[in-house]
Design an enzyme around this catalytic site. Structure first.
Site, PDB file in Angstrom:
ATOM      1  N   PRO A   1       0.854  -1.193   0.000  1.00 29.29           N
ATOM      2  CA  PRO A   1       0.000   0.000   0.000  1.00 29.29           C
ATOM      3  C   PRO A   1       0.893   1.247   0.000  1.00 29.29           C
ATOM      4  O   PRO A   1       1.549   1.557   0.988  1.00 29.29           O
ATOM      5  CB  PRO A   1      -0.803  -0.109   1.307  1.00 29.29           C
ATOM      6  CG  PRO A   1      -0.156  -1.153   2.117  1.00 29.29           C
ATOM      7  CD  PRO A   1       0.859  -1.882   1.288  1.00 29.29           C
TER       8      PRO A   1
ATOM      9  N   ASP B   1       5.892   2.227   2.145  1.00 26.07           N
ATOM     10  CA  ASP B   1       4.943   1.138   2.403  1.00 26.07           C
ATOM     11  C   ASP B   1       4.196   1.472   3.693  1.00 26.07           C
ATOM     12  O   ASP B   1       4.769   1.445   4.780  1.00 26.07           O
ATOM     13  CB  ASP B   1       5.753  -0.170   2.565  1.00 26.07           C
ATOM     14  CG  ASP B   1       4.873  -1.389   2.776  1.00 26.07           C
ATOM     15  OD1 ASP B   1       3.697  -1.217   3.169  1.00 26.07           O
ATOM     16  OD2 ASP B   1       5.373  -2.513   2.552  1.00 26.07           O
ATOM     17  N   HIS B   2       2.933   1.774   3.548  1.00 24.53           N
ATOM     18  CA  HIS B   2       2.170   2.248   4.704  1.00 24.53           C
ATOM     19  C   HIS B   2       1.886   1.131   5.714  1.00 24.53           C
ATOM     20  O   HIS B   2       1.383   1.388   6.798  1.00 24.53           O
ATOM     21  CB  HIS B   2       0.858   2.896   4.237  1.00 24.53           C
ATOM     22  CG  HIS B   2       0.341   3.947   5.178  1.00 24.53           C
ATOM     23  ND1 HIS B   2       0.685   4.008   6.515  1.00 24.53           N
ATOM     24  CD2 HIS B   2      -0.483   5.014   4.963  1.00 24.53           C
ATOM     25  CE1 HIS B   2       0.082   5.037   7.085  1.00 24.53           C
ATOM     26  NE2 HIS B   2      -0.626   5.664   6.158  1.00 24.53           N
ATOM     27  N   ARG B   3       2.234  -0.096   5.383  1.00 24.48           N
ATOM     28  CA  ARG B   3       2.111  -1.161   6.393  1.00 24.48           C
ATOM     29  C   ARG B   3       3.225  -1.024   7.417  1.00 24.48           C
ATOM     30  O   ARG B   3       3.075  -1.431   8.568  1.00 24.48           O
ATOM     31  CB  ARG B   3       2.215  -2.547   5.735  1.00 24.48           C
ATOM     32  CG  ARG B   3       1.078  -2.850   4.772  1.00 24.48           C
ATOM     33  CD  ARG B   3       1.349  -4.137   4.031  1.00 24.48           C
ATOM     34  NE  ARG B   3       2.622  -4.088   3.306  1.00 24.48           N
ATOM     35  CZ  ARG B   3       3.182  -5.111   2.687  1.00 24.48           C
ATOM     36  NH1 ARG B   3       2.579  -6.279   2.692  1.00 24.48           N
ATOM     37  NH2 ARG B   3       4.319  -4.986   2.044  1.00 24.48           N
TER      38      ARG B   3
ATOM     39  N   ILE C   1       5.371   1.982   7.608  1.00 26.62           N
ATOM     40  CA  ILE C   1       5.737   3.374   7.919  1.00 26.62           C
ATOM     41  C   ILE C   1       4.469   4.219   7.963  1.00 26.62           C
ATOM     42  O   ILE C   1       3.593   4.087   7.103  1.00 26.62           O
ATOM     43  CB  ILE C   1       6.688   3.915   6.823  1.00 26.62           C
ATOM     44  CG1 ILE C   1       8.029   3.187   6.890  1.00 26.62           C
ATOM     45  CG2 ILE C   1       6.887   5.417   6.976  1.00 26.62           C
ATOM     46  CD1 ILE C   1       8.947   3.506   5.731  1.00 26.62           C
TER      47      ILE C   1
END
Ligand code: CAO
Length: 556
Positions: free
Chosen positions: A352, A528-530, A532
């Site tokens: 994501p 990567d929003h998972r 960060i």
């Protein structure tokens, strides 16, 4: 009012049968004979009806449970009259289902659980194999039942219990298992036929130690199992369910909109196939085992050929014949282009992405770089903005270690890296390559300038070794020499962030009193929003931009 526990009735000897659907819920008012749960064994599914009307107080089972006779299904609030009866009386009388009657085959083996056909020993060969005429068993009174699938072919070697045919009446389908192991010599019926009890099904060559028998046919009259239809209940017990446990398999799946027998649904479950996505090729669009197999085969082929991404569920882009619009030439993808294709698709679909934008004021950096030009020439290196970007990124990774991580493959952990290796995207004639510079934080600008130039050359000359491209923590993709005002790079997973560098330009910047010309470098960071969060990126990016804007910070 009284409450009763409704237990699982006699399942014809079957044990630990899967609950594939719970048809009622707590608080629901139900009628006598209303289906409570659908159970499914290897070869048959069965609906368990309620022995009486009432209100469901609580459920004792859920989908996925495995039940045996006597296990509690639910608690039912019933009328006082009914409630006078002890709970045991609520057990519906299980019909003499096929699954409960063992079959004595002429070879003496027992068939414990299915509506095994009658078999007639027609010919024998002393001490060797013998032929058996297998007949349609008792169909619980049903006559002229459709043959919707013949599951074997002449010459097939089958084992005892293998499905021979699937029959279907108005409301149920049933698979007829073989009474013995053997080889199919001939088949006496075909799809579309209508059959009744006693009709000839097929001739089986049964291996074994049979004793010689008279050659003319003589029905061996085994205790034929019954593919039992609804039976009236024994006196003093509630009426037997309309679809009490029997070998009659409901033809629809739990959702009711799938037309398939139990064996097909079991195969689909084993392979993880959602039957609602399939089109049946059987009679009246009934789903067949081959439909499930073809679906899986096609899916695997599509994934292997890159037409569809595994697990993405995204429909592939349809093929287009471009030649119909004009002249074309089809060029083969290089090996590197294929690797890039796969890596980028994988990252794009798995990660994501969020991309943040900022400009670094590199006016002083560029002045310093220009002042070092002569020095650089003496050293035989070219000092481009790239070594400064590498140095600033390394400093930001040190300051914000939340960027120097990878998601652990177990999905439960983050891997915090204590080293700082940075990849740089290099445009080569063969495609995009990303060599990695190790321990960037420990190297000076001259060293980084020399190493990045050397790696870029190796990449363009096709001389990079696999190890040169491994171990990166972060990537820099610089299109600055080419142009552009900004782009959103794709994270180079399993790294969790990447920086995109566009072309520096002199821009008017407000200094509080006036607009002044400043050399502004447009930067983007995709992450990567998972792994960060936006705030982490804000801190990382601000640090990086301020280090480029005031390179003295890189000395700290
Ligand atoms: N803004 C303005 N000018 C820039 C600049 C920027 N952001 N970055 C570099 N330049 C200038 C350099 O200073 C140099 O000019 P001078 O000769 O006057 O000093 C010129 O552009 C050429 O630089 P370079 O490309 O030779 O060297 P580099 O260190 O900047 O870049 C490398 C090296 C390997 C990153 C680059 O050659 C490259 O391949 N870039 C493409 C990366 C890529 O394809 N990314 C996309 C990946 S996703 O598809």
């Amino acid at each position: 009012m009284a409450t009763e526990i409704i237990p699982v009735p006699d399942l014809g000897g079957a044990e630990k049968v899967d609950v594939i659907e719970v048809c009622v819920e707590a608080g629901q008012l139900i009628e006598a004979e209303q289906s409570l749960v659908v159970l499914e064994s290897d070869k048959a599914s069965m609906e368990i009806p309620s022995p009486k009307a009432g209100k469901v107080i609580s459920l004792k089972v859920k989908e996925g449970d495995a039940l045996s006779e006597g296990d509690a299904i639910l608690e039912l609030e019933v009328d006082a009259v009914d409630g006078d009866q002890p709970a045991e009386a609520a057990i519906p009388e299980a019909p003499a289902a096929a699954t409960s009657v063992p079959v004595e085959t002429s070879a003496g083996s027992a068939q414990p659980s299915q509506p095994a056909p009658e078999s007639t020993t027609s010919t024998t060969a002393a001490g060797a194999s013998r032929e058996e005429l297998v007949k349609v068993p008792d169909l619980g009174g049903s006559e002229a039942v459709d043959v919707i699938e013949v599951c074997v072919a002449v010459g097939d070697s089958i084992t005892e219990g293998d499905s021979l045919v699937v029959l279907e009446s108005d409301k149920a389908s049933m698979e007829i298992p073989s009474p013995a192991a053997g080889k199919v010599l001939s088949i006496k019926l075909a799809e579309g036929d209508k059959v009744s009890e006693g009709d000839e099904l097929l001739v089986l060559e049964v291996a074994g130690s049979a004793t010689a028998e008279p050659s003319q046919s003589a029905a061996s009259e085994p205790a034929a199992p019954k593919a039992q239809a609804p039976q009236p209940a024994a006196e003093s017990k509630p009426a037997a369910p309309a679809s009490a446990p029997s070998t009659a398999a409901e033809v629809s799946a739990g959702s009711g909109d799938v037309y398939a027998g139990p064996a097909v649904r079991k195969l689909a479950r084993q392979l993880g196939v959602d039957l609602t996505k399939l089109k049946g090729t059987g009679p009246r669009n009934r789903l067949m085992k081959d439909d499930v197999r073809s679906y899986v085969k096609k899916l695997v082929a599509d994934v292997n050929s890159g037409k569809v991404s595994s697990g993405s569920g995204i429909p592939p882009i349809p093929a287009v014949d471009f030649a119909q619009f004009g002249e074309i030439e089809t060029l083969k993808l290089s090996k590197i282009a294929k690797i890039t294709r796969d890596n980028m698709s994988r990252s794009w679909l798995n990660v994501p992405h969020v991309t943040q934008f900022d400009d670094a004021d590199i006016t002083e950096l560029e002045e310093f770089r220009a002042s070092m030009k002569a020095d650089a020439e003496r050293r035989g290196v070219k000092l481009t903005p790239l070594p400064f970007l590498l140095k600033a990124a390394a400093a930001a990774l040190e300051a914000e270690p939340s960027f120097n991580v990878s998601l652990h493959a177990d999905g439960e952990h983050l891997v915090q890296k204590k080293y700082i290796h940075i990849g740089m995207a290099v445009d080569t004639p063969n495609g995009l390559m990303v060599p990695v510079i190790r321990d960037v934080n420990k190297k000076g600008l001259w060293e980084l300038a020399a190493e990045s130039a050397e790696l870029a050359k190796k990449a363009r000359d096709g001389k990079l070794m696999p190890r040169d491209m491994q171990g990166g923590c972060f990537t820099i993709s610089s299109l600055g020499a080419i142009g552009g005002t900004g782009f959103t790079p794709i994270v180079n997973a399993p790294e969790v962030a990447i920086m995109g560098v566009s072309k520096a330009q002199i821009k008017p910047v407000w200094n509080g009193t006036e607009f002044v010309p400043r050399n502004m470098l447009p930067l983007t960071v995709s992450y990567d929003h998972r792994a960060i969060n936006g705030a982490d990126c804000g801190r990382f990016f601000t640090y990086l931009v301020s280090a480029l804007s005031d390179i003295r910070k890189l000395l700290l």
